[in-house]
Design an enzyme around this catalytic site. Structure first.
Site, PDB file in Angstrom:
ATOM      1  N   HIS A  90       0.813  -1.220   0.000  1.00 45.95           N
ATOM      2  CA  HIS A  90       0.000   0.000   0.000  1.00 45.95           C
ATOM      3  C   HIS A  90       0.851   1.277   0.000  1.00 45.95           C
ATOM      4  O   HIS A  90       0.308   2.362   0.152  1.00 45.95           O
ATOM      5  CB  HIS A  90      -0.913   0.054   1.235  1.00 45.95           C
ATOM      6  N   HIS A 135      35.782 -35.477  14.130  1.00 44.17           N
ATOM      7  CA  HIS A 135      35.281 -35.762  12.784  1.00 44.17           C
ATOM      8  C   HIS A 135      36.332 -35.478  11.711  1.00 44.17           C
ATOM      9  O   HIS A 135      36.216 -35.943  10.579  1.00 44.17           O
ATOM     10  CB  HIS A 135      33.974 -35.007  12.494  1.00 44.17           C
ATOM     11  N   HIS A 147      36.577 -35.791   7.259  1.00 49.90           N
ATOM     12  CA  HIS A 147      37.463 -34.974   6.411  1.00 49.90           C
ATOM     13  C   HIS A 147      38.679 -35.758   5.915  1.00 49.90           C
ATOM     14  O   HIS A 147      39.665 -35.162   5.485  1.00 49.90           O
ATOM     15  CB  HIS A 147      37.932 -33.730   7.169  1.00 49.90           C
TER      16      HIS A 147
HETATM   17 FE1  FES Z   1       0.234  -2.025   3.593  1.00 55.98          FE
HETATM   18 FE2  FES Z   1       2.839  -2.351   3.785  1.00 55.98          FE
HETATM   19  S1  FES Z   1       1.786  -0.601   3.132  1.00 55.98           S
HETATM   20  S2  FES Z   1       1.324  -3.809   4.194  1.00 55.98           S
HETATM   21 FE    FE Z   2      34.342 -30.077   9.636  1.00 56.13          FE
END
Ligand code: FES
Ligand code: FE
Length: 463
Positions: free
Chosen positions: A114, A219, A224
């Site tokens: 919006h 490990h 490795h």
């Molecule tokens: Fe309406 Fe961001 S302006 S959700």
């Molecule tokens: Fe590692």
């Protein structure tokens, strides 16, 4: 006196019941449980300082990157006054992500839904139809900004927390700050990132990688193994005994933070192998012959000697910190690596492990170097880092093989009754001359340092 009550799951299991602190065991169910995951998001990821990136990623006013704090998206941006802000990427109007790109430059972030707009510091600029008061009259504009996290920089690393009561980051690092200062604060110019971070989504619980980063040493022998076969960690025969010197080092740990300081003498012998007895040299001679990873020329070496204390230089001379973590979800890899021309290269890699659910995390990988490293050397450092610690790198290909398996195992009705065991106990052992900083475990790598990660997890989760 009131007894602390551990949070409980729907089936009545208390978080406390998932641990046996005496035998050092943790229930494998912790590695996949949506209920536990939700408690972690609240008790850990909204409470502690989290690493979001590096200041060099957003050098100019208006620069921003989008990152995660737990499962919350945040905008990390730099304002006109050069200050860095971290704001929740959720529009206070109706919950849309305000910023839908990963990074960029903008003095105004406008929500596509919006049109409400926000500055880099998160404050509300306004909504369309200003005179008609689209944003209403109940709240003044000052109350309509994005939610803000607290921000603290550590040698250019950007940390943030939602916790207004949290002690400064230094408290979370504890004595381990002494070692992190060595890693991140060696040069006057500090560090910079080598390009944007790599991102990968891994179908695994975040803790499989999180606790491994806290100095899981054993490990190296098996997972490795191929690194030794190709000479990346020095040449080795088929005999397991030959691994013993390589497994020697000094693990340091506190508050869930752990670092593996690897014997400089072993590195010198296995990767340089000049025949000289490294152990006979002074601290100054040692760091001159084998500077810590990333210190690639005389200028940077001189700066390092100026900036670090004699105790910190001693650490670099005996066993520089190379692998480890920062609690809860940072993995550090500051390594030496032999180059094809026979010289010794280095790479700095930082990962964060961002939970995206009980069985998914985002693995973010930054490559760094000292800012004043010569440009042509930066290319080599980037290549070494990508080939070892990148998402397609040899080391991380190994590590990431285990994480989904452990998560799937934790989903099984029978599998979840198994425990993770940390029973290779060496005990504290600080060598003569080593600084009295954090818990120190010298010798063959054991489980002691890694156990601190779980102790810290336990402390936060049972509060
Ligand atoms: Fe309406 Fe961001 S302006 S959700
Ligand atoms: Fe590692």
């Amino acid at each position: 006196m009131l007894k602390k009550v551990s949070p409980a799951l729907r089936d009545g299991t208390r978080i406390e019941d998932l641990f046996n602190l005496e035998t050092r065991e943790v229930s494998l169910s912790t590695m996949y449980d949506p209920e536990i995951h939700q408690i972690e998001m609240e008790k850990i990821f909204t409470k502690v300082w989290l690493l979001l990136g590096h200041a060099s990623e957003i050098p100019k006013s208006g620069d921003y990157v989008v990152r995660y704090m737990g499962q919350d998206e945040v905008i990390v941006s730099r304002d006109r006054k050069n200050e860095i802000h971290v704001s929740l990427n959720v529009c206070p109007h109706r919950g849309m992500h305000v910023c839908t790109s990963e990074s960029g430059n903008a003095q105004v972030h406008k929500c596509i839904y919006h049109g409400w707009a926000f500055r880099p510091d998160g404050s509300f600029v306004g909504a369309p139809l200003e005179k008609e008061k689209m944003h209403g009259e109940i709240y003044p504009k000052e109350k309509l900004g994005l939610k803000k996290a607290r921000v603290q920089l550590f040698h250019g690393l950007i940390f943030a927390t939602w916790n207004q009561e949290a002690a400064p980051l230094e408290d979370q690092l504890g004595d381990m700050k002494f070692y992190y200062d060595i890693m991140f604060g060696k040069t006057h110019g500090g560090m910079e990132v080598l390009g944007p971070p790599q991102r990968l989504t891994i179908p695994a619980n975040w803790k499989t990688a999180g606790e491994q980063a806290a100095c899981d040493g054993f490990h190296t022998l098996t997972l490795h193994r191929s690194q030794f076969d190709i000479g990346n960690f020095g040449n080795i025969s088929d005999s397991m005994d030959e691994f013993i010197p390589i497994m020697q080092g000094i693990n340091v740990a506190q508050k869930g933070n752990a670092l593996r300081c690897i014997s400089a003498a072993t590195t010198f012998t296995s990767l340089i192998g000049s025949g000289e007895d490294f152990t006979k040299l002074s601290d100054d001679e040692r760091v001159t012959k084998l500077p810590p990873p990333g210190i690639v020329n005389a200028q940077l070496l001189a700066e390092m000697k100026e900036r670090l204390s004699p105790e910190q230089i001693h650490v670099c001379a005996v066993a520089p910190p190379q692998v480890g973590n920062m609690f809860p979800n940072v993995n550090l890899l500051f390594i030496y690596a032999p180059l094809p021309d026979g010289t010794l290269g280095s790479g700095y890699v930082i990962h964060t492990i961002n939970p995206m659910g009980a069985d998914k995390f985002q693995w973010i990988t930054w490559f760094l170097c000292e800012k004043d490293t010569p440009e042509e050397v930066k290319d080599v450092i980037r290549a070494v880092a990508v080939q070892t610690g990148g998402t397609s790198g040899l080391i991380e290909q190994d590590d990431s093989d285990t994480w989904p398996h452990m998560t799937i195992a934790a989903k099984g009705a029978w599998g979840r009754t198994e425990t993770l065991k940390y029973q290779a106990i060496g005990g504290e052992n600080r060598p003569e001359g080593w600084p009295d900083k954090a818990h120190v475990y010298a010798g063959l790598s054991k489980d002691d340092a890694q156990w601190h990660w779980w102790l810290q997890y336990h402390e936060l989760m049972t509060q």
